[in-house]
Write a protein that holds these residues in place. Structure first.
Motif, PDB file in Angstrom:
ATOM      1  N   PRO A  24     -15.534   0.010  -0.969  1.00 58.17           N
ATOM      2  CA  PRO A  24     -14.954  -1.319  -0.936  1.00 58.17           C
ATOM      3  C   PRO A  24     -14.094  -1.689  -2.141  1.00 58.17           C
ATOM      4  O   PRO A  24     -13.423  -2.691  -2.099  1.00 58.17           O
ATOM      5  CB  PRO A  24     -16.163  -2.248  -0.836  1.00 58.17           C
ATOM      6  CG  PRO A  24     -17.303  -1.462  -1.353  1.00 58.17           C
ATOM      7  CD  PRO A  24     -16.980  -0.021  -1.112  1.00 58.17           C
ATOM      8  N   SER A  25     -14.096  -0.891  -3.211  1.00 59.69           N
ATOM      9  CA  SER A  25     -13.249  -1.236  -4.353  1.00 59.69           C
ATOM     10  C   SER A  25     -11.848  -0.685  -4.150  1.00 59.69           C
ATOM     11  O   SER A  25     -11.659   0.396  -3.610  1.00 59.69           O
ATOM     12  CB  SER A  25     -13.850  -0.694  -5.647  1.00 59.69           C
ATOM     13  OG  SER A  25     -13.817   0.708  -5.656  1.00 59.69           O
ATOM     14  N   VAL A  56       3.576  -1.719  -7.158  1.00 61.50           N
ATOM     15  CA  VAL A  56       4.719  -2.388  -7.775  1.00 61.50           C
ATOM     16  C   VAL A  56       4.897  -3.798  -7.219  1.00 61.50           C
ATOM     17  O   VAL A  56       5.171  -4.738  -7.958  1.00 61.50           O
ATOM     18  CB  VAL A  56       6.012  -1.565  -7.579  1.00 61.50           C
ATOM     19  CG1 VAL A  56       7.233  -2.349  -7.995  1.00 61.50           C
ATOM     20  CG2 VAL A  56       5.937  -0.273  -8.378  1.00 61.50           C
ATOM     21  N   LEU A  57       4.727  -3.952  -5.908  1.00 58.64           N
ATOM     22  CA  LEU A  57       4.939  -5.245  -5.274  1.00 58.64           C
ATOM     23  C   LEU A  57       3.761  -6.171  -5.546  1.00 58.64           C
ATOM     24  O   LEU A  57       2.633  -5.719  -5.678  1.00 58.64           O
ATOM     25  CB  LEU A  57       5.129  -5.053  -3.763  1.00 58.64           C
ATOM     26  CG  LEU A  57       6.329  -4.193  -3.365  1.00 58.64           C
ATOM     27  CD1 LEU A  57       6.300  -3.908  -1.872  1.00 58.64           C
ATOM     28  CD2 LEU A  57       7.623  -4.878  -3.751  1.00 58.64           C
ATOM     29  N   PRO A  58       4.014  -7.483  -5.613  1.00 57.30           N
ATOM     30  CA  PRO A  58       2.907  -8.411  -5.868  1.00 57.30           C
ATOM     31  C   PRO A  58       1.964  -8.518  -4.671  1.00 57.30           C
ATOM     32  O   PRO A  58       2.356  -8.308  -3.533  1.00 57.30           O
ATOM     33  CB  PRO A  58       3.619  -9.743  -6.123  1.00 57.30           C
ATOM     34  CG  PRO A  58       4.960  -9.604  -5.498  1.00 57.30           C
ATOM     35  CD  PRO A  58       5.303  -8.143  -5.516  1.00 57.30           C
ATOM     36  N   GLY A  59       0.711  -8.834  -4.962  1.00 55.99           N
ATOM     37  CA  GLY A  59      -0.278  -9.012  -3.906  1.00 55.99           C
ATOM     38  C   GLY A  59      -1.354  -7.942  -3.957  1.00 55.99           C
ATOM     39  O   GLY A  59      -1.385  -7.105  -4.846  1.00 55.99           O
ATOM     40  N   SER A  60      -2.219  -7.984  -2.974  1.00 56.07           N
ATOM     41  CA  SER A  60      -3.345  -7.062  -2.903  1.00 56.07           C
ATOM     42  C   SER A  60      -2.873  -5.646  -2.582  1.00 56.07           C
ATOM     43  O   SER A  60      -2.245  -5.410  -1.552  1.00 56.07           O
ATOM     44  CB  SER A  60      -4.318  -7.537  -1.822  1.00 56.07           C
ATOM     45  OG  SER A  60      -5.228  -6.523  -1.500  1.00 56.07           O
ATOM     46  N   LEU A  65      -1.189  -1.331   1.081  1.00 59.60           N
ATOM     47  CA  LEU A  65      -1.360   0.068   1.467  1.00 59.60           C
ATOM     48  C   LEU A  65      -1.731   0.167   2.949  1.00 59.60           C
ATOM     49  O   LEU A  65      -1.223   1.033   3.662  1.00 59.60           O
ATOM     50  CB  LEU A  65      -2.429   0.716   0.586  1.00 59.60           C
ATOM     51  CG  LEU A  65      -2.479   2.227   0.533  1.00 59.60           C
ATOM     52  CD1 LEU A  65      -1.128   2.836   0.212  1.00 59.60           C
ATOM     53  CD2 LEU A  65      -3.497   2.677  -0.495  1.00 59.60           C
ATOM     54  N   ALA A  66      -2.585  -0.725   3.419  1.00 59.75           N
ATOM     55  CA  ALA A  66      -2.945  -0.740   4.839  1.00 59.75           C
ATOM     56  C   ALA A  66      -1.707  -1.011   5.698  1.00 59.75           C
ATOM     57  O   ALA A  66      -1.504  -0.361   6.736  1.00 59.75           O
ATOM     58  CB  ALA A  66      -4.012  -1.799   5.107  1.00 59.75           C
ATOM     59  N   MET A  67      -0.876  -1.942   5.268  1.00 59.48           N
ATOM     60  CA  MET A  67       0.338  -2.241   6.037  1.00 59.48           C
ATOM     61  C   MET A  67       1.276  -1.039   6.068  1.00 59.48           C
ATOM     62  O   MET A  67       1.847  -0.719   7.105  1.00 59.48           O
ATOM     63  CB  MET A  67       1.047  -3.473   5.457  1.00 59.48           C
ATOM     64  CG  MET A  67       0.309  -4.763   5.756  1.00 59.48           C
ATOM     65  SD  MET A  67       1.226  -6.236   5.282  1.00 59.48           S
ATOM     66  CE  MET A  67       0.881  -6.300   3.542  1.00 59.48           C
TER      67      MET A  67
END
Length: 178
Positions: A24-25, A56-60, A65-67
Motif C-alpha cells: 500500500p505504500s 515530475v507531474l504534480p499529484g499522487s 502511474l495507474a492512469m
C-alpha cells in the motif's frame, strides 16, 4: 463488448487491486507494479517513462502511474479500471486505520509503533531504488548512470524539490545518452 478488451480491463483491475493490497505504500509499490506490468501490458521503456512522468507531474504518483499503465494497456476505459483498482484498497484501509487510531490515539504503545515503522519504511524505499537501478541484470551500469544518480542525491541533499531533480536528471540524460 469485445471479450479481449474486457479481459484487459479485468487484468488491470486485478493488477492494481493486488499491487495496492500487497504494497500500500507509494514508493514500495513501484517494484511490485514493475513485476506485474512489464512484459504483460507494457514494455520496460514505457514503465520507466511512466514512473518518471508520474514523479515530475504534480499529484499522487500512484494514481498518475495507474492512469499511465491503464491507458497504455486499455485506453480510456483502462484508465478508469486501473484507477478503481488503485483507489479502492487504500481507501478501505485508511477508513479502517483511521477508526483504529481514533480509539487508541493517546496510548504510548502506538507512539512506539510509529517510531518502529520509520526504519522499515526507509528500508522499503532503498529496496525499490535497488530494484529500479538493477532492472536488467544484463545491463551494465556505466559512469553516466552513476553520475546522474550522484547528482540527483546531492540535489536532494540540498532539499531541491524532487520534481525538479527528476526534470534535471531527464535533461542530463538527453545530453549524456546521445
Amino acid at each position: 463488448m469485445n471479450q479481449s478488451k474486457f479481459s484487459v480491463w479485468i487484468s488491470l483491475l486485478w493488477m492494481f487491486l493486488k499491487v495496492n493490497l500487497l504494497s500500500p505504500s507509494g514508493p514500495a509499490s513501484v517494484g511490485l507494479l514493475y513485476k506485474e506490468a512489464v512484459g504483460k501490458v507494457m514494455s520496460e521503456e514505457q514503465f520507466v517513462e511512466a514512473v518518471g512522468f508520474s514523479n515530475v507531474l504534480p499529484g499522487s504518483e500512484a494514481l498518475k502511474l495507474a492512469m499511465f499503465v491503464g491507458y497504455a494497456a486499455g485506453g480510456i476505459p483502462g484508465v478508469f479500471t486501473a484507477l478503481l483498482g488503485a483507489v479502492l484498497p487504500p481507501t478501505v484501509m485508511m477508513l479502517a486505520v483511521a477508526s483504529i487510531l481514533q480509539r487508541f490515539q493517546q496510548e504510548d504503545w502506538l507512539k512506539g509503533f510509529v517510531k518502529g515503522m520509520s526504519p522499515a519504511i526507509a528500508a522499503l524505499i532503498i529496496m525499490v531504488a535497488w530494484e529500479l537501478f538493477h532492472v536488467g541484470q544484463t545491463k551494465k551500469i556505466d559512469r553516466r548512470t552513476l553520475f546522474i544518480a550522484a547528482a540527483s542525491a546531492v540535489a536532494l541533499w540540498f532539499e531541491i524539490p524532487s520534481p525538479l531533480v527528476l526534470l534535471g536528471a531527464g535533461v542530463l540524460g538527453v545530453f549524456l545518452f546521445r
